[in-house]
Design a protein around this motif. Structure first.
Motif, PDB file in Angstrom:
ATOM      1  N   GLU A 181      69.055  34.528   4.268  1.00  0.00           N
ATOM      2  CA  GLU A 181      67.958  34.356   5.224  1.00  0.00           C
ATOM      3  C   GLU A 181      66.609  34.396   4.512  1.00  0.00           C
ATOM      4  O   GLU A 181      66.415  35.188   3.591  1.00  0.00           O
ATOM      5  N   CYS A 182      65.697  33.539   4.963  1.00  0.00           N
ATOM      6  CA  CYS A 182      64.315  33.635   4.480  1.00  0.00           C
ATOM      7  C   CYS A 182      63.570  34.563   5.430  1.00  0.00           C
ATOM      8  O   CYS A 182      64.163  35.172   6.309  1.00  0.00           O
ATOM      9  N   GLN A 183      62.260  34.630   5.270  1.00  0.00           N
ATOM     10  CA  GLN A 183      61.510  35.598   6.070  1.00  0.00           C
ATOM     11  C   GLN A 183      61.449  35.222   7.551  1.00  0.00           C
ATOM     12  O   GLN A 183      61.085  36.058   8.380  1.00  0.00           O
ATOM     13  N   GLU A 184      61.824  34.004   7.886  1.00  0.00           N
ATOM     14  CA  GLU A 184      61.900  33.613   9.298  1.00  0.00           C
ATOM     15  C   GLU A 184      63.086  34.287   9.986  1.00  0.00           C
ATOM     16  O   GLU A 184      63.092  34.482  11.193  1.00  0.00           O
ATOM     17  N   ARG A 185      64.113  34.592   9.210  1.00  0.00           N
ATOM     18  CA  ARG A 185      65.347  35.214   9.704  1.00  0.00           C
ATOM     19  C   ARG A 185      65.904  34.492  10.926  1.00  0.00           C
ATOM     20  O   ARG A 185      66.181  35.087  11.965  1.00  0.00           O
ATOM     21  N   LEU A 215      70.366  30.768   7.672  1.00  0.00           N
ATOM     22  CA  LEU A 215      70.391  31.045   6.229  1.00  0.00           C
ATOM     23  C   LEU A 215      70.189  29.755   5.438  1.00  0.00           C
ATOM     24  O   LEU A 215      70.843  28.740   5.712  1.00  0.00           O
ATOM     25  N   HIS A 216      69.304  29.823   4.451  1.00  0.00           N
ATOM     26  CA  HIS A 216      69.143  28.676   3.556  1.00  0.00           C
ATOM     27  C   HIS A 216      70.321  28.636   2.601  1.00  0.00           C
ATOM     28  O   HIS A 216      70.610  29.617   1.926  1.00  0.00           O
ATOM     29  N   ILE A 217      70.980  27.497   2.586  1.00  0.00           N
ATOM     30  CA  ILE A 217      72.066  27.322   1.633  1.00  0.00           C
ATOM     31  C   ILE A 217      71.518  26.415   0.546  1.00  0.00           C
ATOM     32  O   ILE A 217      70.752  25.497   0.830  1.00  0.00           O
ATOM     33  N   ASP A 224      63.355  21.862  10.797  1.00  0.00           N
ATOM     34  CA  ASP A 224      62.708  22.220   9.542  1.00  0.00           C
ATOM     35  C   ASP A 224      62.294  23.680   9.591  1.00  0.00           C
ATOM     36  O   ASP A 224      61.796  24.147  10.600  1.00  0.00           O
ATOM     37  N   CYS A 225      62.495  24.373   8.481  1.00  0.00           N
ATOM     38  CA  CYS A 225      62.076  25.772   8.432  1.00  0.00           C
ATOM     39  C   CYS A 225      60.625  25.829   7.959  1.00  0.00           C
ATOM     40  O   CYS A 225      60.254  25.131   7.020  1.00  0.00           O
ATOM     41  N   PRO A 226      59.809  26.674   8.604  1.00  0.00           N
ATOM     42  CA  PRO A 226      58.402  26.774   8.194  1.00  0.00           C
ATOM     43  C   PRO A 226      58.223  27.150   6.714  1.00  0.00           C
ATOM     44  O   PRO A 226      57.175  26.886   6.140  1.00  0.00           O
ATOM     45  N   CYS A 227      59.230  27.741   6.101  1.00  0.00           N
ATOM     46  CA  CYS A 227      59.078  28.180   4.712  1.00  0.00           C
ATOM     47  C   CYS A 227      59.147  27.006   3.739  1.00  0.00           C
ATOM     48  O   CYS A 227      58.825  27.156   2.570  1.00  0.00           O
ATOM     49  N   GLY A 228      59.591  25.855   4.227  1.00  0.00           N
ATOM     50  CA  GLY A 228      59.574  24.669   3.365  1.00  0.00           C
ATOM     51  C   GLY A 228      60.872  24.400   2.629  1.00  0.00           C
ATOM     52  O   GLY A 228      61.007  23.379   1.964  1.00  0.00           O
TER      53      GLY A 228
HETATM   54 ZN   LIG Z   1      63.073  29.301   5.634  1.00  0.00          ZN
END
Ligand SMILES: [Zn+2]
Lengths: 455, 143
Positions: free
Chosen positions: A270-274, A277-279, A332-336
């Motif tokens: 998981e990134c900080q968005e939780r 999970l980013h694979i 899309d995840c905000p973390c990029g």
């Molecule tokens: Zn993310």
């Protein structure tokens, strides 16, 4: 080192580790790889898939498999061609015990891990020096992604033996310069003492051990104020447990996913968005399949995670069936970073096929969790009535939601039926039962009773 | 005064399984609770056992202790003429005032024939029944 053993293109990890930025800013370990998308990603995956197929020819198993599929590695040109190859299953790996899946001579293998088998021999996993380098880089990505950096003190409270969780996290954490405490398992009193005395900021352990730790610290009256990050994995855990652990330990809790056959932990995180999970798509080619038909499913569809590792040297695998149920998340995840998978919700072995529709018990559980009028325990009965599958779900009425009126009970029953139909696209029979009357399970739950016999 | 005519019925959630009623009745017996009236409403595998008892608090405690889901529901008790047309008279009083009866059950005891009623608006129902010359029994008769 061969050319492909250093796959992380142009950016040196050391350069990435240097910038110290304000909390909340995105931190990357290998930004170009972590954010690779679209055609660039596809091209890289294709190149690496071809390399993986050639490497796989170093094992008798894959030589035979290609031969019986009537194709050669040269026939695999695009990502879509992968569907021409059969899956590799856990029992195949067991059949290759001990070294049947090594594509390199044992002398090139610098470490061996095994995964415990519930039946028979364990599965053996070998690592070249290059494998260990890549694996620790993936762990480094994950730890950086959740905001850990030099200056953090990391206590790794998992088994350091044949289990991949110990050494796997250890070397990744050292790589980014964390102060690592290899405390392993056991002696909870001592673990708490070290967290307190060493000012530990991040811990890694199973969620159940984290709960035990939290309760033991509470009993001993010790505040673990220095903690801020909890990384939990190796067993499934719920959102409600996340809330409890965060409150009791004062951490932000992250889900970690991996399996030894794919190196170990670090495959997805998981990134900080939780929120999924980013694979790591540059290292793992992901398919989600219908576990019965084997057909690929699209984003948003629950199925079994099938992974072709793209950079593994010692033990290449093709279309490895993890047995874990998840889905691709298209947003899309905000973390990029790239496309995420949902948190693992169960095992594909538990899947039921009801009137041709796939049903995972975890989907039922998820629906019930969202209805406060009923409890979270449930039982599923499947029968065949007049050649038709009938699914009956027993669920407990919540103690706090009984008004005394039959009409309200009927409303609750209808609500459960409707929400199940919306989620499963299936009509079910719902029986409300008395609170506390359904069996409670410790460990693996046996919630499904399939009473169908052949037609 | 409508308040004294409000009677606490205990409602017990129960699966429709053999032995359930016996188990509820036994719990009440062991608590020394006397059942004055009861009915069972059933739908699709589950039901609600409704009872007017002399000691509702003890009944609640005993049944909850056994794990039952128990709730109190307010009902009213109306004295009926123990003859043909007795029930019609009361139903007509309420129907004439557009007061809806959710459910009803009756018993005949030393107070004569008694109709237990669950209605949407008990205060109006009590007023209507009393205006119609019928008597709402105060809870002290039971509890
Ligand atoms: Zn993310």
């Amino acid at each position: 080192m061969s050319t492909w053993s250093n796959p992380f293109l142009s950016v040196s990890p050391i350069l990435c580790a240097l910038p110290k930025v304000a909390k909340g800013r995105q931190m990357f370990w290998e930004k170009p790889m972590e954010t690779l998308k679209g055609d660039d990603l596809k091209r890289l995956q294709e190149d690496r898939l071809k390399e993986t197929c050639s490497r796989a020819m170093g094992t008798g198993f894959y030589r035979d498999l290609f031969k019986s599929a009537g194709i050669s590695p040269a026939d695999i040109k695009t990502l879509d061609d992968i569907t021409r190859l059969p899956f590799t299953r856990k029992q195949d790996l067991r059949g290759g015990y001990p070294f049947g899946f090594l594509a390199v001579p044992l002398s090139s293998v610098v470490r061996i891990h095994t995964t415990s088998g519930t039946t028979g021999k364990p599965t053996v996993v070998g690592y070249t020096r290059g494998d260990l380098e890549k694996w620790s880089s993936l762990i480094a990505r994950n730890l950086t992604m959740v905001g850990l950096r030099q200056g953090d003190v990391f206590q790794n409270m998992v088994n350091y033996g044949m289990f991949t969780g110990g050494l796997g996290f250890h070397y990744g954490a050292e790589k980014i310069g964390l102060t690592v405490i290899p405390s392993a398992t056991g002696n909870t009193k001592r673990q708490i003492e070290m967290i307190h005395d060493f000012g530990v900021t991040a811990i890694h352990c199973t969620p159940s051990y984290a709960m035990h730790l939290a309760e033991s610290a509470e009993e001993a009256g010790i505040k673990l104020d220095s903690l801020k990050t909890g990384i939990f994995g190796a067993e499934p855990w719920s959102e409600s447990l996340r809330g409890e652990l965060e409150e009791k330990l004062g951490v932000t809790a992250y889900d970690s996913y991996g399996l030894s056959e794919l190196y170990g932990p670090g495959v997805a995180f998981e990134c900080q968005e939780r929120d999924g999970l980013h694979i790591w798509h540059d290292c793992y080619l992901v398919e989600i399949i219908d576990p019965v038909t084997g057909e690929q499913l699209g984003p948003g569809e629950q199925g079994e995670l099938v992974v072709t590792p793209l950079v593994k040297e010692a033990m290449p695998l093709i279309r490895y069936r993890t047995g874990d149920v998840t889905m691709l998340i298209e947003d899309d995840c905000p973390c990029g970073r790239g496309m995420k998978i949902a948190r693992i919700t169960g095992r594909s072995d538990d899947m039921l096929v009801i009137r041709g529709i796939n049903v995972f018990p975890s989907q039922i559980e998820h629906v019930l969790l969202g209805i406060p009028e009923v409890g979270n325990q449930f039982m599923v009965y499947v029968d065949r009535v007049n050649h038709l599958d009938e699914m009956t779900i027993e669920v407990e009425l919540s103690r706090t939601h009984f008004s005394g009126e039959l009409a309200d009970l009927a409303r609750i029953q209808k609500k459960v039926i409707k929400e199940l139909r919306d989620a499963l696209e299936l009509r079910t029979t719902v029986r409300l039962v008395e609170p506390g009357s359904l069996p409670r399970f410790e460990g693996k739950a046996k919630r499904v009773i399939d009473r169908r016999t052949g037609d | 005064m409508p308040a004294e005519c409000m009677i606490r019925q205990i409602s017990v959630f129960s699966e429709n399984k053999p032995g359930k009623l016996a188990s509820i009745a036994k719990a009440l017996q062991e608590g020394g609770v006397n059942i004055l009236a009861f009915s069972i409403a059933e739908a699709d595998g589950f039901g609600v056992v409704r009872a007017i008892v002399n000691k509702p608090e003890i009944a609640y405690r005993e049944l909850t202790r056994l794990g039952y889901n128990v709730a109190f529901t307010e009902v009213i008790a109306v004295g009926m003429e123990d003859r043909p047309g007795g029930l019609y008279e009361i139903a007509d009083l309420l129907g004439g005032a557009s007061l809806n009866i959710e459910y009803a059950y009756a018993y005949s005891g030393k107070e004569g024939a008694v109709l237990i009623l669950r209605v949407d608006n008990p205060a109006d129902a009590i007023a209507r029944i009393q205006a119609g010359g019928r008597r709402c029994l105060p809870s002290s008769v039971f509890q």
